[in-house]
Design a protein around this motif. Structure first.
Motif, mmCIF file in Angstrom:
data_model
loop_
_atom_site.group_PDB
_atom_site.id
_atom_site.type_symbol
_atom_site.label_atom_id
_atom_site.label_comp_id
_atom_site.label_asym_id
_atom_site.label_seq_id
_atom_site.Cartn_x
_atom_site.Cartn_y
_atom_site.Cartn_z
ATOM 1 N N GLY A 162 10.047 1.837 0.796
ATOM 2 C CA GLY A 162 11.220 2.490 0.452
ATOM 3 C C GLY A 162 11.200 2.759 -1.224
ATOM 4 N N GLU A 163 11.828 3.674 -1.404
ATOM 5 C CA GLU A 163 11.941 4.301 -2.745
ATOM 6 C C GLU A 163 13.432 4.770 -3.063
ATOM 7 O OE1 GLU A 163 10.538 7.983 -5.268
ATOM 8 O OE2 GLU A 163 8.791 6.886 -4.626
ATOM 9 N N ALA A 164 13.945 4.320 -4.142
ATOM 10 C CA ALA A 164 15.369 4.901 -4.637
ATOM 11 C C ALA A 164 14.863 5.661 -6.027
ATOM 12 C CB ALA A 164 16.322 3.712 -4.863
ATOM 13 N N PHE A 165 15.912 6.793 -5.874
ATOM 14 C CA PHE A 165 15.377 7.578 -7.395
ATOM 15 C C PHE A 165 16.809 8.038 -7.996
ATOM 16 C CE2 PHE A 165 15.480 10.608 -3.847
ATOM 17 C CZ PHE A 165 15.787 11.829 -4.518
ATOM 18 N N ALA A 166 16.819 8.519 -9.092
ATOM 19 C CA ALA A 166 17.644 9.082 -9.675
ATOM 20 C C ALA A 166 17.073 10.087 -10.728
ATOM 21 C CB ALA A 166 18.741 8.334 -10.314
ATOM 22 N N GLU A 167 18.079 11.475 -10.757
ATOM 23 C CA GLU A 167 17.438 12.363 -11.740
ATOM 24 C C GLU A 167 18.754 13.027 -12.770
ATOM 25 O OE1 GLU A 167 15.981 15.760 -13.784
ATOM 26 O OE2 GLU A 167 17.438 15.956 -12.260
ATOM 27 N N LYS A 178 14.022 7.487 -0.338
ATOM 28 C CA LYS A 178 12.816 7.937 0.398
ATOM 29 C C LYS A 178 12.128 7.079 1.277
ATOM 30 C CE LYS A 178 10.561 9.869 -2.919
ATOM 31 N NZ LYS A 178 9.528 10.660 -3.765
ATOM 32 N N PHE A 179 11.732 7.263 2.451
ATOM 33 C CA PHE A 179 10.668 6.229 3.109
ATOM 34 C C PHE A 179 9.494 7.030 2.485
ATOM 35 C CE2 PHE A 179 7.779 6.445 6.535
ATOM 36 C CZ PHE A 179 7.730 5.048 6.793
ATOM 37 N N ILE A 180 8.526 6.067 2.375
ATOM 38 C CA ILE A 180 7.297 6.492 1.790
ATOM 39 C C ILE A 180 6.095 5.801 2.282
ATOM 40 C CG2 ILE A 180 8.208 7.444 -0.581
ATOM 41 C CD1 ILE A 180 7.272 4.670 -1.630
ATOM 42 N N LEU A 181 4.958 6.627 2.455
ATOM 43 C CA LEU A 181 3.670 6.052 2.732
ATOM 44 C C LEU A 181 2.863 5.959 1.571
ATOM 45 C CD1 LEU A 181 2.874 8.340 5.830
ATOM 46 C CD2 LEU A 181 3.995 6.075 5.705
ATOM 47 N N PHE A 182 2.097 4.508 1.797
ATOM 48 C CA PHE A 182 1.352 4.260 0.507
ATOM 49 C C PHE A 182 -0.155 4.547 0.849
ATOM 50 C CE2 PHE A 182 -1.079 0.560 -1.307
ATOM 51 C CZ PHE A 182 -0.596 0.461 -2.831
ATOM 52 N N PHE A 183 -0.985 4.935 -0.043
ATOM 53 C CA PHE A 183 -2.530 5.199 0.100
ATOM 54 C C PHE A 183 -3.044 4.556 -1.313
ATOM 55 C CE2 PHE A 183 -0.509 8.113 3.051
ATOM 56 C CZ PHE A 183 -0.814 7.741 3.976
ATOM 57 N N SER A 184 -3.853 3.754 -1.426
ATOM 58 C CA SER A 184 -4.337 3.224 -2.804
ATOM 59 C C SER A 184 -6.049 3.690 -2.505
ATOM 60 C CB SER A 184 -4.165 1.582 -2.628
ATOM 61 O OG SER A 184 -5.155 1.154 -3.830
ATOM 62 N N GLY A 185 -6.381 3.682 -3.773
ATOM 63 C CA GLY A 185 -7.949 3.968 -4.094
ATOM 64 C C GLY A 185 -8.568 2.582 -4.395
#
Length: 203
Positions: A162-167, A178-185
């Motif tokens: 999960g991610e919380a954001f502010a603008e 947001k619900f987020i998917l994580f892909f690392s290199g």
């Protein structure tokens, strides 16, 4: 806008954003997890939907965002876009941001937070002021963006969280999750096993 720059300067001078590490930087430094090699200093991508609210809009906003999180030596940065609207994939605000941040990664989780500048193109909805109707207005402006993310690892280089954001900018204050998917290199291949002893069965 002066308040935005004051917040920006405060965060960047804060100990929260200091990544003091006296150890020598090794670009090829690796970790082995489940007999696979992963690079410790790596870049990663996050993508996902969410929802939020804005002080200039009545209804809840649907969101989709994409962030490329990258490093220059031991310093981490984030470049991304965020689109929001009254419905999913509709658009009344499109924002791009470039941030500096802090990252902590293990084989079980990835934690990070970032703060920086944003550029927004959006629509201020029509309003009634003193009996007069003010028509919708297009705006383009700079602002301040920040987010915090927590990822649960499925493998070392794939996860979700999960991610919380502010603008903030001079036209609106906007925030959400947001619900987020994580892909690392980070993946570098299978680990080589040395000095492996195999016991033979007695005949």
């Amino acid at each position: 806008m002066k308040n935005l720059f004051a917040i920006f300067l405060f965060l960047f001078s804060s100990p929260l954003f200091s990544q003091k590490d006296t150890s020598k930087y090794d670009r090829k430094e690796e970790i082995i997890d489940n007999n696979k090699r992963y690079r410790i200093h790596n870049n990663y991508l996050t993508v996902g939907p969410g929802f939020g609210s804005s002080n200039i809009r009545v209804s809840e906003q649907s969101i989709i965002g994409l962030d490329f999180n990258f490093h220059i030596r031991k310093q981490y940065f984030q470049a991304g876009i965020l689109m929001s609207g009254n419905k999913f994939l509709s658009n009344n605000n499109l924002a791009a941001h470039l941030c500096y941040g802090y990252r902590k990664e293990t084989n079980k989780y990835n934690f990070a937070f970032y703060g920086g500048v944003s550029y927004n193109e959006g629509i201020i909805p029509p309003m009634i002021v003193g009996g007069d109707t003010i028509s919708a207005k297009l705006f383009r402006t700079y602002g301040f963006y920040a987010n915090i993310q927590y990822i649960f690892k499925i493998t070392y280089d794939i996860g979700f969280g999960g991610e919380a954001f502010a603008e903030f900018n001079k036209h609106q204050a906007f925030g959400g999750i947001k619900f987020i998917l994580f892909f690392s290199g980070a993946y570098q291949g299978k680990a080589k096993v040395y000095n492996q002893h195999v016991k033979k069965k007695k005949s």
